[in-house]
Design a protein around this motif. Structure first.
Motif, PDB file in Angstrom:
ATOM      1  N   TRP A  43       0.813  -1.221   0.000  1.00  0.00           N
ATOM      2  CA  TRP A  43       0.000   0.000   0.000  1.00  0.00           C
ATOM      3  C   TRP A  43       0.842   1.266   0.000  1.00  0.00           C
ATOM      4  O   TRP A  43       0.455   2.282  -0.565  1.00  0.00           O
ATOM      5  CB  TRP A  43      -0.995  -0.016   1.160  1.00  0.00           C
ATOM      6  N   ASP A 115      -9.361  -0.363  -5.975  1.00  0.00           N
ATOM      7  CA  ASP A 115      -8.949  -1.752  -5.740  1.00  0.00           C
ATOM      8  C   ASP A 115      -9.966  -2.621  -4.997  1.00  0.00           C
ATOM      9  O   ASP A 115     -10.213  -3.749  -5.379  1.00  0.00           O
ATOM     10  CB  ASP A 115      -7.597  -1.780  -5.003  1.00  0.00           C
ATOM     11  N   ARG A 116     -10.551  -2.109  -3.907  1.00  0.00           N
ATOM     12  CA  ARG A 116     -11.503  -2.894  -3.126  1.00  0.00           C
ATOM     13  C   ARG A 116     -12.899  -2.299  -3.294  1.00  0.00           C
ATOM     14  O   ARG A 116     -13.088  -1.096  -3.062  1.00  0.00           O
ATOM     15  CB  ARG A 116     -11.135  -2.849  -1.634  1.00  0.00           C
ATOM     16  N   ASP A 167     -12.318  -7.630   3.807  1.00  0.00           N
ATOM     17  CA  ASP A 167     -11.887  -7.093   2.511  1.00  0.00           C
ATOM     18  C   ASP A 167     -12.686  -7.835   1.440  1.00  0.00           C
ATOM     19  O   ASP A 167     -12.542  -9.049   1.278  1.00  0.00           O
ATOM     20  CB  ASP A 167     -10.377  -7.343   2.330  1.00  0.00           C
ATOM     21  N   ASN A 169     -12.332  -8.121  -1.535  1.00  0.00           N
ATOM     22  CA  ASN A 169     -11.501  -8.820  -2.528  1.00  0.00           C
ATOM     23  C   ASN A 169     -11.127 -10.233  -2.084  1.00  0.00           C
ATOM     24  O   ASN A 169     -10.916 -11.112  -2.921  1.00  0.00           O
ATOM     25  CB  ASN A 169     -10.169  -8.080  -2.750  1.00  0.00           C
ATOM     26  N   PHE A 173     -10.468 -13.581  -4.563  1.00  0.00           N
ATOM     27  CA  PHE A 173      -9.157 -14.173  -4.884  1.00  0.00           C
ATOM     28  C   PHE A 173      -9.189 -15.681  -4.664  1.00  0.00           C
ATOM     29  O   PHE A 173      -8.881 -16.469  -5.546  1.00  0.00           O
ATOM     30  CB  PHE A 173      -8.044 -13.607  -3.986  1.00  0.00           C
ATOM     31  N   TRP A 207      -5.017  -9.618   7.010  1.00  0.00           N
ATOM     32  CA  TRP A 207      -4.023 -10.029   5.998  1.00  0.00           C
ATOM     33  C   TRP A 207      -2.644 -10.173   6.651  1.00  0.00           C
ATOM     34  O   TRP A 207      -1.613  -9.987   6.006  1.00  0.00           O
ATOM     35  CB  TRP A 207      -3.902  -8.997   4.882  1.00  0.00           C
ATOM     36  N   ASN A 237      -1.749 -13.617  -0.964  1.00  0.00           N
ATOM     37  CA  ASN A 237      -0.784 -12.572  -1.312  1.00  0.00           C
ATOM     38  C   ASN A 237       0.602 -12.914  -0.746  1.00  0.00           C
ATOM     39  O   ASN A 237       0.788 -13.951  -0.093  1.00  0.00           O
ATOM     40  CB  ASN A 237      -1.269 -11.158  -0.928  1.00  0.00           C
ATOM     41  N   GLN A 263       0.791 -12.781  -4.252  1.00  0.00           N
ATOM     42  CA  GLN A 263       0.186 -11.692  -5.024  1.00  0.00           C
ATOM     43  C   GLN A 263       0.833 -10.393  -4.582  1.00  0.00           C
ATOM     44  O   GLN A 263       1.146 -10.239  -3.384  1.00  0.00           O
ATOM     45  CB  GLN A 263      -1.316 -11.609  -4.744  1.00  0.00           C
ATOM     46  N   ASP A 264       1.016  -9.488  -5.501  1.00  0.00           N
ATOM     47  CA  ASP A 264       1.466  -8.101  -5.278  1.00  0.00           C
ATOM     48  C   ASP A 264       2.859  -7.810  -5.820  1.00  0.00           C
ATOM     49  O   ASP A 264       3.192  -6.651  -6.035  1.00  0.00           O
ATOM     50  CB  ASP A 264       1.477  -7.685  -3.788  1.00  0.00           C
ATOM     51  N   LYS A 284       0.442  -6.545  -9.984  1.00  0.00           N
ATOM     52  CA  LYS A 284      -0.626  -5.597 -10.299  1.00  0.00           C
ATOM     53  C   LYS A 284       0.005  -4.206 -10.249  1.00  0.00           C
ATOM     54  O   LYS A 284      -0.006  -3.564  -9.199  1.00  0.00           O
ATOM     55  CB  LYS A 284      -1.763  -5.715  -9.284  1.00  0.00           C
TER      56      LYS A 284
HETATM   57  C1  BGC Z   1      -5.393  -6.109  -2.490  1.00  0.00           C
HETATM   58  C2  BGC Z   1      -4.124  -6.927  -2.523  1.00  0.00           C
HETATM   59  C3  BGC Z   1      -3.428  -6.862  -1.173  1.00  0.00           C
HETATM   60  C4  BGC Z   1      -4.386  -7.123  -0.032  1.00  0.00           C
HETATM   61  C5  BGC Z   1      -3.740  -6.899   1.333  1.00  0.00           C
HETATM   62  C6  BGC Z   1      -6.242  -6.547  -1.343  1.00  0.00           C
HETATM   63  O1  BGC Z   1      -7.449  -5.889  -1.301  1.00  0.00           O
HETATM   64  O2  BGC Z   1      -6.085  -6.231  -3.714  1.00  0.00           O
HETATM   65  O3  BGC Z   1      -3.289  -6.469  -3.549  1.00  0.00           O
HETATM   66  O4  BGC Z   1      -2.400  -7.809  -1.119  1.00  0.00           O
HETATM   67  O5  BGC Z   1      -5.511  -6.316  -0.142  1.00  0.00           O
HETATM   68  O6  BGC Z   1      -3.328  -5.605   1.511  1.00  0.00           O
END
Ligand code: BGC
Length: 341
Positions: A43, A115-116, A167, A169, A173, A207, A237, A263-264, A284
């Motif tokens: 971030w 993103d989210r 989250d 997302n 995933f 996370w 991730n 991921q990332d 990304k």
């Molecule tokens: C993002 C990821 C990130 C994760 C933790 C997700 O919403 O899309 O890129 O790894 O959040 O920060």
């Protein structure tokens, strides 16, 4: 008459130079609100990249990271009071911003979700992200190829580590990966020894890699002792991948080398791929996503049309959000040099 004309010209020139009397030359303020940077991740890089690009595009952009969801709500309230031209927000908790965003809507401040996807609100003008299902699917396809699953190889042991339950997302995933691998699980080519496959069981609070490590240590001790192999871990991730790597070190895991996804393309993720501890990541590029966001900011400020590639599929519980979804890229040791930061 001549004298008056001269005075008029001087005043006119002064107005042009100082920009007084016109708002056109005043830079538009844009707030960029991002999640906390505690859990590692990328971030910080995202914020820095995006603010720089916004500024290059002529906006007076300010980035703020939060410490937690309440802090982000407080930041959002402060910005609503300042009435910026737009607020761009990557929600710390995608479930709790609805009420505060209602304030932005009342104050007619356009909000763009970064993103989210934000839930329980109809105050979002646009959303830009990467194809979140594809992230998981790409991880799964990578594993399918490495293990030769298409030609019937197996059985291999597999475990899953998903992201934060707050989250939106995170389920996308991991479900992207699980759905793609399901036929192999059904056929017995892939075996989840722990039996943990529902999102509730495999989610990781915040996370955080420490939380992933704790859960994986338990699983390793219970199901993968005495040299028994954990062949694959789908970690959503790079931080979660590191949780698994640390857990294996902590318990003295001695089975076959685990193929770990991520991921990332975070700094740690890239280092772990280079040292052979992590197999792959999903890149990304924040510059690509931010370029789409800038088009959206421009659209809400100028009333123009942004680039949109999905007007039907992205829905929260209150609205369908016009969106742009970018395509992520699979990265492993072969192409790691494409990662720009
Ligand atoms: C993002 C990821 C990130 C994760 C933790 C997700 O919403 O899309 O890129 O790894 O959040 O920060």
């Amino acid at each position: 008459m001549k004298f008056l004309t001269k005075i008029f010209l001087v005043i006119f020139a002064t107005l042009l130079i100082t920009g007084c009397g016109s708002t056109e030359n005043k830079q538009k303020q844009v707030a960029l609100l991002f999640p906390n940077t505690n859990a590692g991740g990328i971030w910080k890089q995202v914020g820095e990249t995006c603010e720089a690009l916004m500024r290059d595009a002529g906006y007076d952009a300010t980035t703020q990271f939060c410490t937690d969801a309440n802090d982000q709500i407080a930041q959002l309230k402060e910005w609503i009071a300042k009435k910026p031209a737009a607020i761009v927000i990557a929600a710390q908790d995608t479930d709790v911003l609805g009420e505060t965003l209602q304030g932005a809507k009342t104050a007619e401040i356009p909000v763009i979700a970064y993103d989210r996807l934000i839930m329980h609100t109809d105050a979002i003008s646009y959303y830009a992200s990467f194809e979140n299902n594809s992230v998981g699917e790409f991880q799964a396809r990578y594993v399918e190829e490495k293990l030769n699953l298409k030609s019937g190889a197996g059985p291999f042991n597999i475990e899953f580590i998903a992201g934060s339950p707050v989250d939106s997302n995170a389920p996308l995933f991991i479900n992207g990966a699980i759905e793609y691998l399901k036929p192999y699980i059904d056929k017995g080519q892939l075996v989840v020894q722990s039996g943990q496959i529902s999102f509730r069981d495999i989610a990781t609070d915040g996370w955080k890699k420490e939380n992933a490590q704790r859960r994986m240590e338990e699983i390793l001790r219970k199901y993968y002792g005495d040299g028994k192999s954990l062949h694959v871990v789908i970690a959503s991730n790079d931080d979660l991948a590191e949780g698994l790597i640390n857990a294996e070190a902590a318990v003295g895991y001695s089975g076959a080398k685990t193929i770990v996804t991520g991921q990332d393309a975070s700094a740690n993720g890239v280092a772990n791929i280079k040292s052979g501890k992590q197999a792959m990541t999903i890149y990304k590029d924040p510059a690509i996503l931010c370029a789409k966001i800038i088009r959206m900011v421009k659209a809400v400020v100028e009333g123009s049309q942004p680039a949109i590639n999905d007007v039907t599929n992205i829905k929260n519980d209150m609205m369908t959000i016009p969106s742009y979804l970018c395509i992520p890229i699979i990265v492993d040791i072969e192409n790691i040099n494409i990662v720009k930061y």
